[in-house]
Design an enzyme around this catalytic site. Structure first.
Site, short mmCIF file in Angstrom:
data_model
loop_
_atom_site.label_atom_id
_atom_site.label_comp_id
_atom_site.label_asym_id
_atom_site.label_seq_id
_atom_site.Cartn_x
_atom_site.Cartn_y
_atom_site.Cartn_z
N SER A 1 24.45 39.52 158.92
CA SER A 1 23.37 39.65 157.96
C SER A 1 23.81 39.28 156.54
CB SER A 1 22.81 41.08 158.03
OG SER A 1 21.64 41.22 157.29
N ASP B 1 18.55 36.48 153.31
CA ASP B 1 19.92 36.88 153.62
C ASP B 1 20.47 35.97 154.71
OD1 ASP B 1 18.44 37.82 155.76
OD2 ASP B 1 19.59 39.67 155.97
N ASP C 1 20.95 36.00 157.93
CA ASP C 1 20.26 35.73 159.20
C ASP C 1 18.74 35.68 159.04
OD1 ASP C 1 20.02 38.48 158.72
OD2 ASP C 1 20.06 39.00 160.84
N ASP D 1 16.37 37.69 158.23
CA ASP D 1 15.42 38.73 158.65
C ASP D 1 14.92 39.55 157.46
OD1 ASP D 1 17.67 40.27 158.13
OD2 ASP D 1 17.58 41.41 160.01
#
Length: 462
Positions: free
Chosen positions: A112, A250, A252, A254
């Site tokens: 992340s 960020d 990833d 999400d």
């Protein structure tokens, strides 16, 4: 309980086996999160998943991603599971595609917002939600060698299925209906990560006049001085380009944070308030309820109550927000950090989808994000300090530290109903997070400094 090694994947890890944190398993790639560990993690996930079908694996751009995906794939196929590799993708693509293709589950290899040297494993079940605590515990038990296992009756195989990601992009585009962004000047900061796989393309398809920062996958620079954890490059670019808004993701993708034309930050609380207000006006927000975490600003809560709404708070972590939304039939929830979950879009945090919603709602209502922000709420001064502490203190020792607990009570008494104190252990890093908020900035500064000093003094004592 019989302890035995699983011959196909090597000896068990015993007491050194890692556990699941607030967002899967994380650690320094190659050491804490080694290929040997991932081999066993993949195996036990493969054994714990009950549904038939393939297991999907995606990853962000970190340099260690391919190594860890290979190890996880080896473990999963040793457990008899077929693996479909998605390659570089946003985390929310994995649960979406799990449901779409009828997969047994899925993994996302990402840490992340963490630094490039870290990596992690997020695990989803057949319904596309994070693996339940009960099944996480079963994986941990397997890693420790505390369960009998006769092995699978077959060996799985791995195939490349990057073609499936087109379906995820189509889902992003369909989420905004017939709304478009023709000629709207927008800046995207893709932080060298997963968002590079899709974000620019979908915004351009909708007609945005786009400026892209950090727009190629780069495993050595992901999250470094960019993205949602460092908004200065985005703020400067939005102002310099004369854009009406900008979005930063960020690693990833999400989560998402936005900035307006004046460079002001629009965090997850503001997104919930603005999007929630639209749904409330449309009579599409059951019970006028929003779900947020204990980190959400008190100013947000007070403003939402003035609109006649209710804010339900949960522990930190989008899985807790998800559980509360399902339990209460809520339509919208999320975290201040930028994880936003919408029942109408699969209840999975998706930074790109959230950015599309915010941008098209503004453009469709002919209102600038800066004007919309002015109409939302005034956040109370809030300060968050991370105190590095030993792992034993992070896990449980801090809650029994009487000097720290007494200082928290003093701070709460000093601020009364116009302030809050929150002390919690990070689920992914060796730190204790100390947060103070109040209408009075001087109280925020005073008590944050004092509580952080108390934590450092008493939890780091020899």
């Amino acid at each position: 309980m019989v302890q035995r090694a699983v011959p196909s994947i090597g000896p068990s890890l015993g007491s050194s086996a890692p556990g699941f944190g607030t967002d899967g398993i994380r650690g320094r790639a190659g050491t804490e999160l080694s290929p040997a560990l991932c081999l066993q993690v993949g195996y036990w996930i493969g054994r714990v998943l009950k549904a038939d079908g393939p297991v999907l694996i995606g990853m962000d751009s970190r340099s260690s991603g391919s190594m860890l995906v290979a190890a996880l794939t080896a473990g999963l196929t040793a457990a008899g599971r077929d693996v479909w590799e998605l390659g570089l993708c946003a985390t929310p693509a994995v649960p979406l595609l799990i449901r779409e293709v009828g997969a047994a589950g899925g993994l996302m290899v990402s840490a992340s917002h963490n630094p490039p040297a870290d990596n992690g494993i997020k695990v989803f079940g057949a319904d596309g939600t994070k693996l339940s605590a009960e099944r996480q515990a079963r994986v941990e038990t397997g890693l420790r060698g505390e369960v009998e296992d006769d092995g699978p009756s077959r060996c799985g195989r791995s195939v490349q299925r990057q073609d499936l990601l087109r379906s995820y992009q189509d889902k992003l585009l369909s989420s905004v209906g017939d709304r478009r962004l023709n000629g709207v000047p927008i800046v995207l900061d893709l932080c060298w990560g997963s968002a590079t796989a899709c974000a620019a393309e979908v915004f351009q398809t909708l007609g945005a006049d786009l400026t892209v920062l950090h727009g190629q996958p780069d495993g050595e620079r992901i999250n470094v001085a960019c993205g949602s954890t460092q908004l200065d490059p985005l703020r400067q670019a939005v102002v310099a380009q004369g854009a009406v808004m900008g979005f930063a993701f960020d690693g990833d993708a999400d989560r998402m944070l936005a900035v307006d034309a004046r460079g002001r930050v629009v965090d997850g609380d503001h997104v919930l308030y603005l999007w929630g207000s639209v749904l409330q006006d449309q009579k599409a927000l059951p019970g006028d309820r929003l779900v947020a975490t204990v980190m959400s600003n008190l100013g947000f809560e007070r403003a939402w109550e003035r609109r006649g709404g209710e804010l339900e708070r949960t522990p930190v972590g989008d899985q807790h927000v998800h559980a509360a939304m399902v339990a209460n039939g809520a339509a919208l929830g999320g975290e201040q950090s930028g994880h936003i979950l919408a029942a109408s879009h699969g209840l999975c945090g998706d930074g790109v989808l959230t950015a599309l919603q915010l941008a098209t709602l503004c453009h469709g209502q002919d209102i600038a994000l800066s004007d919309w922000l002015d109409r939302s709420f005034k956040a109370y001064p809030q300060k968050l300090v991370n105190v590095t502490v030993p792992d034993r203190a992070r896990r449980k020792g801090w809650s029994s530290c009487m000097p720290l607990q007494e200082a928290v009570l003093q701070a709460e008494a000093s601020m009364g109903a116009a302030g809050r104190v929150l002390v919690r252990a990070s689920g992914t890093e060796p730190v204790l997070r100390v947060m103070v908020e109040s209408e009075d900035q001087s109280l925020v500064d005073r008590w944050t400094q004092h509580l952080a000093a108390m934590a450092d003094e008493h939890l780091n004592a020899a």
